[in-house]
Design a protein around this motif. Sequence first.
Motif, PDB file in Angstrom:
ATOM      1  N   GLY A   1      28.781  60.218  58.547  1.00 49.87           N
ATOM      2  CA  GLY A   1      29.103  58.859  58.950  1.00 49.87           C
ATOM      3  C   GLY A   1      29.130  57.884  57.801  1.00 49.87           C
ATOM      4  N   ALA A   2      28.926  56.621  58.137  1.00 56.39           N
ATOM      5  CA  ALA A   2      28.964  55.529  57.160  1.00 56.39           C
ATOM      6  C   ALA A   2      27.540  55.212  56.712  1.00 56.39           C
ATOM      7  CB  ALA A   2      29.615  54.307  57.782  1.00 56.39           C
ATOM      8  N   VAL A   3      27.339  55.250  55.391  1.00 56.59           N
ATOM      9  CA  VAL A   3      26.017  55.005  54.820  1.00 56.59           C
ATOM     10  C   VAL A   3      26.145  53.919  53.759  1.00 56.59           C
ATOM     11  CG1 VAL A   3      24.096  56.051  53.552  1.00 56.59           C
ATOM     12  CG2 VAL A   3      25.386  57.420  55.199  1.00 56.59           C
ATOM     13  N   ILE A   4      25.227  52.962  53.775  1.00 54.81           N
ATOM     14  CA  ILE A   4      25.244  51.899  52.771  1.00 54.81           C
ATOM     15  C   ILE A   4      24.954  52.521  51.408  1.00 54.81           C
ATOM     16  CG2 ILE A   4      24.138  49.763  51.996  1.00 54.81           C
ATOM     17  CD1 ILE A   4      23.580  49.198  54.985  1.00 54.81           C
ATOM     18  N   THR A   5      25.780  52.182  50.449  1.00 54.22           N
ATOM     19  CA  THR A   5      25.672  52.736  49.106  1.00 54.22           C
ATOM     20  C   THR A   5      24.278  52.482  48.537  1.00 54.22           C
ATOM     21  OG1 THR A   5      28.008  52.319  48.744  1.00 54.22           O
ATOM     22  CG2 THR A   5      26.685  52.695  46.794  1.00 54.22           C
ATOM     23  N   ALA A   6      23.699  53.536  47.998  1.00 54.88           N
ATOM     24  CA  ALA A   6      22.357  53.432  47.412  1.00 54.88           C
ATOM     25  C   ALA A   6      22.480  53.308  45.900  1.00 54.88           C
ATOM     26  CB  ALA A   6      21.525  54.660  47.788  1.00 54.88           C
ATOM     27  N   ARG A   7      22.717  52.085  45.461  1.00 56.16           N
ATOM     28  CA  ARG A   7      22.771  51.847  44.022  1.00 56.16           C
ATOM     29  C   ARG A   7      22.242  50.453  43.747  1.00 56.16           C
ATOM     30  NH1 ARG A   7      27.165  48.676  43.041  1.00 56.16           N
ATOM     31  NH2 ARG A   7      28.935  48.911  44.397  1.00 56.16           N
ATOM     32  N   PRO A   8      21.715  50.247  42.562  1.00 55.40           N
ATOM     33  CA  PRO A   8      21.149  48.934  42.232  1.00 55.40           C
ATOM     34  C   PRO A   8      22.203  47.830  42.317  1.00 55.40           C
ATOM     35  CG  PRO A   8      20.578  50.576  40.569  1.00 55.40           C
ATOM     36  CD  PRO A   8      21.582  51.208  41.488  1.00 55.40           C
ATOM     37  N   GLY A   9      21.784  46.666  42.759  1.00 52.81           N
ATOM     38  CA  GLY A   9      22.667  45.503  42.788  1.00 52.81           C
ATOM     39  C   GLY A   9      23.600  45.422  43.976  1.00 52.81           C
ATOM     40  N   ILE A  10      23.440  46.297  44.950  1.00 55.15           N
ATOM     41  CA  ILE A  10      24.375  46.323  46.087  1.00 55.15           C
ATOM     42  C   ILE A  10      24.297  45.015  46.885  1.00 55.15           C
ATOM     43  CG2 ILE A  10      22.885  47.473  47.779  1.00 55.15           C
ATOM     44  CD1 ILE A  10      26.512  48.347  47.233  1.00 55.15           C
ATOM     45  N   ALA A  11      23.109  44.446  47.058  1.00 54.43           N
ATOM     46  CA  ALA A  11      22.981  43.188  47.802  1.00 54.43           C
ATOM     47  C   ALA A  11      23.632  42.043  47.031  1.00 54.43           C
ATOM     48  CB  ALA A  11      21.512  42.885  48.090  1.00 54.43           C
ATOM     49  N   ASP A  12      23.463  42.039  45.704  1.00 53.91           N
ATOM     50  CA  ASP A  12      24.105  41.006  44.884  1.00 53.91           C
ATOM     51  C   ASP A  12      25.619  41.101  44.988  1.00 53.91           C
ATOM     52  OD1 ASP A  12      21.643  40.039  43.996  1.00 53.91           O
ATOM     53  OD2 ASP A  12      21.632  41.379  42.253  1.00 53.91           O
ATOM     54  N   GLN A  13      26.138  42.318  44.967  1.00 53.18           N
ATOM     55  CA  GLN A  13      27.583  42.508  45.098  1.00 53.18           C
ATOM     56  C   GLN A  13      28.065  42.016  46.455  1.00 53.18           C
ATOM     57  OE1 GLN A  13      29.034  46.498  44.438  1.00 53.18           O
ATOM     58  NE2 GLN A  13      31.023  46.013  45.328  1.00 53.18           N
ATOM     59  N   ALA A  14      27.316  42.303  47.509  1.00 51.41           N
ATOM     60  CA  ALA A  14      27.693  41.852  48.848  1.00 51.41           C
ATOM     61  C   ALA A  14      27.712  40.327  48.916  1.00 51.41           C
ATOM     62  CB  ALA A  14      26.737  42.431  49.890  1.00 51.41           C
ATOM     63  N   ARG A  15      26.710  39.667  48.305  1.00 56.17           N
ATOM     64  CA  ARG A  15      26.678  38.199  48.296  1.00 56.17           C
ATOM     65  C   ARG A  15      27.871  37.623  47.534  1.00 56.17           C
ATOM     66  NH1 ARG A  15      21.180  39.152  48.215  1.00 56.17           N
ATOM     67  NH2 ARG A  15      21.028  39.229  45.942  1.00 56.17           N
ATOM     68  N   LEU A  16      28.203  38.227  46.395  1.00 55.56           N
ATOM     69  CA  LEU A  16      29.346  37.761  45.613  1.00 55.56           C
ATOM     70  C   LEU A  16      30.640  37.919  46.411  1.00 55.56           C
ATOM     71  CD1 LEU A  16      30.553  36.700  42.978  1.00 55.56           C
ATOM     72  CD2 LEU A  16      30.655  39.073  42.179  1.00 55.56           C
ATOM     73  N   THR A  17      30.808  39.062  47.058  1.00 56.83           N
ATOM     74  CA  THR A  17      32.020  39.299  47.851  1.00 56.83           C
ATOM     75  C   THR A  17      32.123  38.289  48.987  1.00 56.83           C
ATOM     76  OG1 THR A  17      31.966  41.643  47.274  1.00 56.83           O
ATOM     77  CG2 THR A  17      33.308  41.026  49.173  1.00 56.83           C
ATOM     78  N   GLU A  18      30.993  38.005  49.644  1.00 51.97           N
ATOM     79  CA  GLU A  18      31.001  36.984  50.699  1.00 51.97           C
ATOM     80  C   GLU A  18      31.441  35.631  50.149  1.00 51.97           C
ATOM     81  OE1 GLU A  18      27.109  36.931  52.598  1.00 51.97           O
ATOM     82  OE2 GLU A  18      28.094  37.730  54.367  1.00 51.97           O
ATOM     83  N   SER A  19      30.967  35.282  48.962  1.00 51.86           N
ATOM     84  CA  SER A  19      31.342  34.012  48.343  1.00 51.86           C
ATOM     85  C   SER A  19      32.834  33.961  48.032  1.00 51.86           C
ATOM     86  CB  SER A  19      30.544  33.790  47.054  1.00 51.86           C
ATOM     87  OG  SER A  19      29.184  33.673  47.334  1.00 51.86           O
ATOM     88  N   VAL A  20      33.379  35.065  47.568  1.00 52.14           N
ATOM     89  CA  VAL A  20      34.810  35.118  47.266  1.00 52.14           C
ATOM     90  C   VAL A  20      35.622  34.925  48.546  1.00 52.14           C
ATOM     91  CG1 VAL A  20      36.692  36.610  46.470  1.00 52.14           C
ATOM     92  CG2 VAL A  20      34.543  36.511  45.185  1.00 52.14           C
ATOM     93  N   TYR A  21      35.212  35.588  49.625  1.00 52.15           N
ATOM     94  CA  TYR A  21      35.928  35.404  50.891  1.00 52.15           C
ATOM     95  C   TYR A  21      35.834  33.952  51.368  1.00 52.15           C
ATOM     96  CZ  TYR A  21      37.143  40.270  51.667  1.00 52.15           C
ATOM     97  OH  TYR A  21      37.701  41.520  51.569  1.00 52.15           O
ATOM     98  N   ALA A  22      34.703  33.310  51.154  1.00 47.94           N
ATOM     99  CA  ALA A  22      34.562  31.902  51.534  1.00 47.94           C
ATOM    100  C   ALA A  22      35.512  31.023  50.718  1.00 47.94           C
ATOM    101  CB  ALA A  22      33.117  31.442  51.344  1.00 47.94           C
ATOM    102  N   LEU A  23      35.659  31.321  49.420  1.00 44.52           N
ATOM    103  CA  LEU A  23      36.602  30.571  48.584  1.00 44.52           C
ATOM    104  C   LEU A  23      38.045  30.775  49.049  1.00 44.52           C
ATOM    105  CD1 LEU A  23      35.216  31.072  44.973  1.00 44.52           C
ATOM    106  CD2 LEU A  23      35.383  28.939  46.260  1.00 44.52           C
ATOM    107  N   ILE A  24      38.368  31.996  49.401  1.00 46.45           N
ATOM    108  CA  ILE A  24      39.722  32.284  49.891  1.00 46.45           C
ATOM    109  C   ILE A  24      39.991  31.492  51.163  1.00 46.45           C
ATOM    110  CG2 ILE A  24      41.203  34.081  50.890  1.00 46.45           C
ATOM    111  CD1 ILE A  24      39.771  36.059  48.925  1.00 46.45           C
ATOM    112  N   THR A  25      39.035  31.483  52.063  1.00 43.87           N
ATOM    113  CA  THR A  25      39.187  30.725  53.309  1.00 43.87           C
ATOM    114  C   THR A  25      39.382  29.247  53.021  1.00 43.87           C
ATOM    115  OG1 THR A  25      37.843  32.326  54.517  1.00 43.87           O
ATOM    116  CG2 THR A  25      38.054  30.126  55.488  1.00 43.87           C
ATOM    117  N   GLN A  26      38.581  28.711  52.102  1.00 46.07           N
ATOM    118  CA  GLN A  26      38.697  27.294  51.741  1.00 46.07           C
ATOM    119  C   GLN A  26      40.064  26.996  51.129  1.00 46.07           C
ATOM    120  OE1 GLN A  26      35.756  25.974  48.931  1.00 46.07           O
ATOM    121  NE2 GLN A  26      36.167  23.824  49.332  1.00 46.07           N
ATOM    122  N   ALA A  27      40.531  27.873  50.255  1.00 41.59           N
ATOM    123  CA  ALA A  27      41.837  27.678  49.621  1.00 41.59           C
ATOM    124  C   ALA A  27      42.951  27.669  50.667  1.00 41.59           C
ATOM    125  CB  ALA A  27      42.091  28.759  48.578  1.00 41.59           C
ATOM    126  N   ARG A  28      42.867  28.567  51.625  1.00 44.96           N
ATOM    127  CA  ARG A  28      43.897  28.623  52.675  1.00 44.96           C
ATOM    128  C   ARG A  28      43.847  27.381  53.555  1.00 44.96           C
ATOM    129  NH1 ARG A  28      43.514  35.047  53.404  1.00 44.96           N
ATOM    130  NH2 ARG A  28      44.990  35.525  51.740  1.00 44.96           N
TER     131      ARG A  28
END
Length: 122
Positions: A73-100
Amino acid sequence: MLFRVVPGSPVPLGEQIAACVRGAIAKGTAAPGERLPPAREVAESLGVNVHTVLRGYQRLRDEGLLELRRGRGAVITARPGIADQARLTESVYALITQARELGLTDAEFLLTVNNCLAGRPG
């Protein structure tokens, strides 16, 4: 893990599902190595097609946040910094939404980002 979708939203359902998981990873409520519920189970609970859930899971795999394995099945990647990457990706999506919302085209948005990366004003 709690999944919520808004059927009338302009955001595709698969992306909404991905955002739920991304948010849980960013907040630390979903941990590296944790298994996500099977796509069929999520689809039934949300009243959506299983392929919609799989699209969300595949997006997260493409972002490097999930590993998809047959039989496991689907397993959350077990590597350092995964939460930081998720937060950054969320921020990018928020910027895209704002731009649109501001009416910027993708090209205008990317030009703004490139200018900022280069240290030039928007």
